[in-house]
Design a protein around this motif. Structure first.
Motif, PDB file in Angstrom:
ATOM      1  N   ALA A  61       0.829  -1.213   0.000  1.00 61.26           N
ATOM      2  CA  ALA A  61       0.000   0.000   0.000  1.00 61.26           C
ATOM      3  C   ALA A  61       0.859   1.256   0.000  1.00 61.26           C
ATOM      4  CB  ALA A  61      -0.946  -0.001   1.200  1.00 61.26           C
ATOM      5  N   THR A  62       1.885   1.286   0.839  1.00 65.89           N
ATOM      6  CA  THR A  62       2.731   2.481   0.891  1.00 65.89           C
ATOM      7  C   THR A  62       3.578   2.619  -0.366  1.00 65.89           C
ATOM      8  OG1 THR A  62       4.394   1.285   2.190  1.00 65.89           O
ATOM      9  CG2 THR A  62       2.794   2.613   3.408  1.00 65.89           C
ATOM     10  N   GLY A  63       4.039   1.508  -0.910  1.00 67.47           N
ATOM     11  CA  GLY A  63       4.815   1.567  -2.154  1.00 67.47           C
ATOM     12  C   GLY A  63       3.979   2.046  -3.320  1.00 67.47           C
ATOM     13  N   ASN A  64       2.768   1.523  -3.433  1.00 67.15           N
ATOM     14  CA  ASN A  64       1.878   1.976  -4.502  1.00 67.15           C
ATOM     15  C   ASN A  64       1.506   3.443  -4.325  1.00 67.15           C
ATOM     16  OD1 ASN A  64       1.863  -0.489  -5.805  1.00 67.15           O
ATOM     17  ND2 ASN A  64       0.019  -1.200  -4.782  1.00 67.15           N
ATOM     18  N   ARG A  65       1.256   3.841  -3.064  1.00 67.18           N
ATOM     19  CA  ARG A  65       0.940   5.244  -2.787  1.00 67.18           C
ATOM     20  C   ARG A  65       2.091   6.141  -3.242  1.00 67.18           C
ATOM     21  NH1 ARG A  65       1.619   6.323   3.084  1.00 67.18           N
ATOM     22  NH2 ARG A  65       3.757   6.243   2.332  1.00 67.18           N
ATOM     23  N   ASN A  66       3.296   5.769  -2.880  1.00 63.10           N
ATOM     24  CA  ASN A  66       4.458   6.584  -3.241  1.00 63.10           C
ATOM     25  C   ASN A  66       4.643   6.656  -4.756  1.00 63.10           C
ATOM     26  OD1 ASN A  66       4.887   6.925  -0.520  1.00 63.10           O
ATOM     27  ND2 ASN A  66       6.517   5.421  -0.398  1.00 63.10           N
ATOM     28  N   GLY A  67       4.439   5.537  -5.436  1.00 61.85           N
ATOM     29  CA  GLY A  67       4.564   5.527  -6.893  1.00 61.85           C
ATOM     30  C   GLY A  67       3.539   6.428  -7.565  1.00 61.85           C
ATOM     31  N   HIS A  68       2.306   6.351  -7.090  1.00 62.45           N
ATOM     32  CA  HIS A  68       1.262   7.208  -7.669  1.00 62.45           C
ATOM     33  C   HIS A  68       1.518   8.679  -7.352  1.00 62.45           C
ATOM     34  CE1 HIS A  68      -1.444   4.394  -9.577  1.00 62.45           C
ATOM     35  NE2 HIS A  68      -1.309   3.579  -8.533  1.00 62.45           N
ATOM     36  N   GLN A  69       2.032   8.969  -6.161  1.00 62.47           N
ATOM     37  CA  GLN A  69       2.369  10.350  -5.823  1.00 62.47           C
ATOM     38  C   GLN A  69       3.451  10.882  -6.756  1.00 62.47           C
ATOM     39  OE1 GLN A  69       3.410   9.952  -1.679  1.00 62.47           O
ATOM     40  NE2 GLN A  69       1.400  10.639  -0.997  1.00 62.47           N
ATOM     41  N   GLN A  70       4.450  10.076  -7.025  1.00 58.11           N
ATOM     42  CA  GLN A  70       5.523  10.503  -7.925  1.00 58.11           C
ATOM     43  C   GLN A  70       5.008  10.751  -9.337  1.00 58.11           C
ATOM     44  OE1 GLN A  70       8.395   7.378  -7.515  1.00 58.11           O
ATOM     45  NE2 GLN A  70       9.122   8.115  -5.535  1.00 58.11           N
ATOM     46  N   ARG A  71       4.141   9.868  -9.818  1.00 61.75           N
ATOM     47  CA  ARG A  71       3.578  10.064 -11.154  1.00 61.75           C
ATOM     48  C   ARG A  71       2.675  11.301 -11.190  1.00 61.75           C
ATOM     49  NH1 ARG A  71       4.089   4.732 -10.691  1.00 61.75           N
ATOM     50  NH2 ARG A  71       1.994   4.050 -10.186  1.00 61.75           N
ATOM     51  N   ALA A  72       1.936  11.552 -10.116  1.00 60.07           N
ATOM     52  CA  ALA A  72       1.084  12.746 -10.056  1.00 60.07           C
ATOM     53  C   ALA A  72       1.930  14.008 -10.141  1.00 60.07           C
ATOM     54  CB  ALA A  72       0.250  12.746  -8.773  1.00 60.07           C
ATOM     55  N   ILE A  73       3.037  14.027  -9.440  1.00 60.22           N
ATOM     56  CA  ILE A  73       3.941  15.180  -9.492  1.00 60.22           C
ATOM     57  C   ILE A  73       4.505  15.349 -10.895  1.00 60.22           C
ATOM     58  CG2 ILE A  73       6.170  16.064  -8.681  1.00 60.22           C
ATOM     59  CD1 ILE A  73       5.455  14.725  -5.949  1.00 60.22           C
ATOM     60  N   MET A  74       4.942  14.259 -11.487  1.00 61.93           N
ATOM     61  CA  MET A  74       5.523  14.315 -12.828  1.00 61.93           C
ATOM     62  C   MET A  74       4.507  14.854 -13.839  1.00 61.93           C
ATOM     63  SD  MET A  74       6.895  11.200 -15.238  1.00 61.93           S
ATOM     64  CE  MET A  74       5.261  10.487 -15.324  1.00 61.93           C
ATOM     65  N   TYR A  75       3.298  14.307 -13.827  1.00 60.91           N
ATOM     66  CA  TYR A  75       2.291  14.752 -14.784  1.00 60.91           C
ATOM     67  C   TYR A  75       1.853  16.193 -14.516  1.00 60.91           C
ATOM     68  CZ  TYR A  75       1.898  10.093 -16.795  1.00 60.91           C
ATOM     69  OH  TYR A  75       2.163   8.909 -17.433  1.00 60.91           O
ATOM     70  N   SER A  76       1.837  16.598 -13.262  1.00 55.59           N
ATOM     71  CA  SER A  76       1.502  17.992 -12.938  1.00 55.59           C
ATOM     72  C   SER A  76       2.532  18.941 -13.532  1.00 55.59           C
ATOM     73  CB  SER A  76       1.439  18.200 -11.425  1.00 55.59           C
ATOM     74  OG  SER A  76       0.406  17.452 -10.867  1.00 55.59           O
ATOM     75  N   LEU A  77       3.791  18.588 -13.384  1.00 56.08           N
ATOM     76  CA  LEU A  77       4.854  19.428 -13.935  1.00 56.08           C
ATOM     77  C   LEU A  77       4.793  19.479 -15.460  1.00 56.08           C
ATOM     78  CD1 LEU A  77       7.818  18.408 -11.626  1.00 56.08           C
ATOM     79  CD2 LEU A  77       6.540  20.553 -11.601  1.00 56.08           C
ATOM     80  N   ILE A  78       4.540  18.338 -16.074  1.00 61.92           N
ATOM     81  CA  ILE A  78       4.417  18.311 -17.537  1.00 61.92           C
ATOM     82  C   ILE A  78       3.239  19.166 -17.977  1.00 61.92           C
ATOM     83  CG2 ILE A  78       3.892  16.855 -19.529  1.00 61.92           C
ATOM     84  CD1 ILE A  78       5.471  14.602 -18.087  1.00 61.92           C
ATOM     85  N   ALA A  79       2.110  19.074 -17.254  1.00 58.51           N
ATOM     86  CA  ALA A  79       0.930  19.865 -17.604  1.00 58.51           C
ATOM     87  C   ALA A  79       1.223  21.363 -17.476  1.00 58.51           C
ATOM     88  CB  ALA A  79      -0.255  19.479 -16.718  1.00 58.51           C
ATOM     89  N   LEU A  80       1.971  21.737 -16.432  1.00 59.35           N
ATOM     90  CA  LEU A  80       2.327  23.152 -16.264  1.00 59.35           C
ATOM     91  C   LEU A  80       3.237  23.631 -17.394  1.00 59.35           C
ATOM     92  CD1 LEU A  80       2.942  23.317 -12.422  1.00 59.35           C
ATOM     93  CD2 LEU A  80       1.097  24.432 -13.699  1.00 59.35           C
ATOM     94  N   LEU A  81       4.212  22.812 -17.740  1.00 51.65           N
ATOM     95  CA  LEU A  81       5.110  23.174 -18.844  1.00 51.65           C
ATOM     96  C   LEU A  81       4.348  23.257 -20.160  1.00 51.65           C
ATOM     97  CD1 LEU A  81       8.243  21.031 -17.980  1.00 51.65           C
ATOM     98  CD2 LEU A  81       8.080  23.527 -17.953  1.00 51.65           C
ATOM     99  N   GLU A  82       3.465  22.312 -20.362  1.00 53.72           N
ATOM    100  CA  GLU A  82       2.663  22.288 -21.577  1.00 53.72           C
ATOM    101  C   GLU A  82       1.808  23.557 -21.691  1.00 53.72           C
ATOM    102  OE1 GLU A  82       0.401  18.635 -23.556  1.00 53.72           O
ATOM    103  OE2 GLU A  82      -0.649  19.419 -21.775  1.00 53.72           O
ATOM    104  N   ARG A  83       1.205  23.939 -20.579  1.00 50.31           N
ATOM    105  CA  ARG A  83       0.369  25.143 -20.548  1.00 50.31           C
ATOM    106  C   ARG A  83       1.212  26.394 -20.787  1.00 50.31           C
ATOM    107  NH1 ARG A  83      -2.859  26.114 -15.270  1.00 50.31           N
ATOM    108  NH2 ARG A  83      -3.539  24.042 -15.820  1.00 50.31           N
ATOM    109  N   GLN A  84       2.403  26.429 -20.197  1.00 53.90           N
ATOM    110  CA  GLN A  84       3.284  27.586 -20.331  1.00 53.90           C
ATOM    111  C   GLN A  84       3.725  27.764 -21.776  1.00 53.90           C
ATOM    112  OE1 GLN A  84       6.720  27.451 -17.841  1.00 53.90           O
ATOM    113  NE2 GLN A  84       7.527  29.390 -18.567  1.00 53.90           N
ATOM    114  N   TYR A  85       4.050  26.685 -22.453  1.00 54.86           N
ATOM    115  CA  TYR A  85       4.577  26.806 -23.814  1.00 54.86           C
ATOM    116  C   TYR A  85       3.503  26.887 -24.889  1.00 54.86           C
ATOM    117  CZ  TYR A  85       9.205  26.255 -21.951  1.00 54.86           C
ATOM    118  OH  TYR A  85      10.363  26.452 -21.250  1.00 54.86           O
ATOM    119  N   LYS A  86       2.246  26.668 -24.514  1.00 53.21           N
ATOM    120  CA  LYS A  86       1.151  26.840 -25.476  1.00 53.21           C
ATOM    121  C   LYS A  86       0.807  28.301 -25.677  1.00 53.21           C
ATOM    122  CE  LYS A  86      -1.306  22.480 -25.312  1.00 53.21           C
ATOM    123  NZ  LYS A  86      -2.560  21.809 -24.985  1.00 53.21           N
ATOM    124  N   THR A  87       1.157  29.133 -24.698  1.00 52.56           N
ATOM    125  CA  THR A  87       0.827  30.565 -24.811  1.00 52.56           C
ATOM    126  C   THR A  87       1.887  31.332 -25.526  1.00 52.56           C
ATOM    127  OG1 THR A  87       1.809  31.013 -22.647  1.00 52.56           O
ATOM    128  CG2 THR A  87      -0.581  30.547 -22.734  1.00 52.56           C
TER     129      THR A  87
END
Length: 87
Positions: A61-87
């Protein structure tokens, strides 16, 4: 059956945040069971580390939680970069 993921990076981040929350809840339930069995936080931590009936599900449970947290952070950063460079 194949897993389906949302299309946008922001949606992927939200998906992984929700999955991390699910695994956090599972980990908390196991922690509560350990505390109920021992009556002590320190002994509960030892039980979660050593007792076969709790240790594996807790680590999973803790390993899966940590993995999903890391992926959430990664995708959030990609989404922010994507939004920044679309403008």
């Amino acid at each position: 059956m194949a897993k389906t993921y949302p299309a946008s990076f922001a949606d992927k981040a939200i998906y992984h945040v929700r999955k991390a929350e699910e695994y956090q809840t599972k980990a908390e339930v196991l922690e509560n069971i350990a505390v109920e069995r021992t009556g002590d936080d320190q002994l509960a931590a030892l039980l979660l580390a050593k007792d076969d009936s709790l240790a594996f599900p807790y680590r999973q449970a803790t390993g899966n939680r940590n993995g999903h947290q890391q992926r959430a952070i990664m995708y959030s950063l990609i989404a922010l970069l994507e939004r920044q460079y679309k403008t």
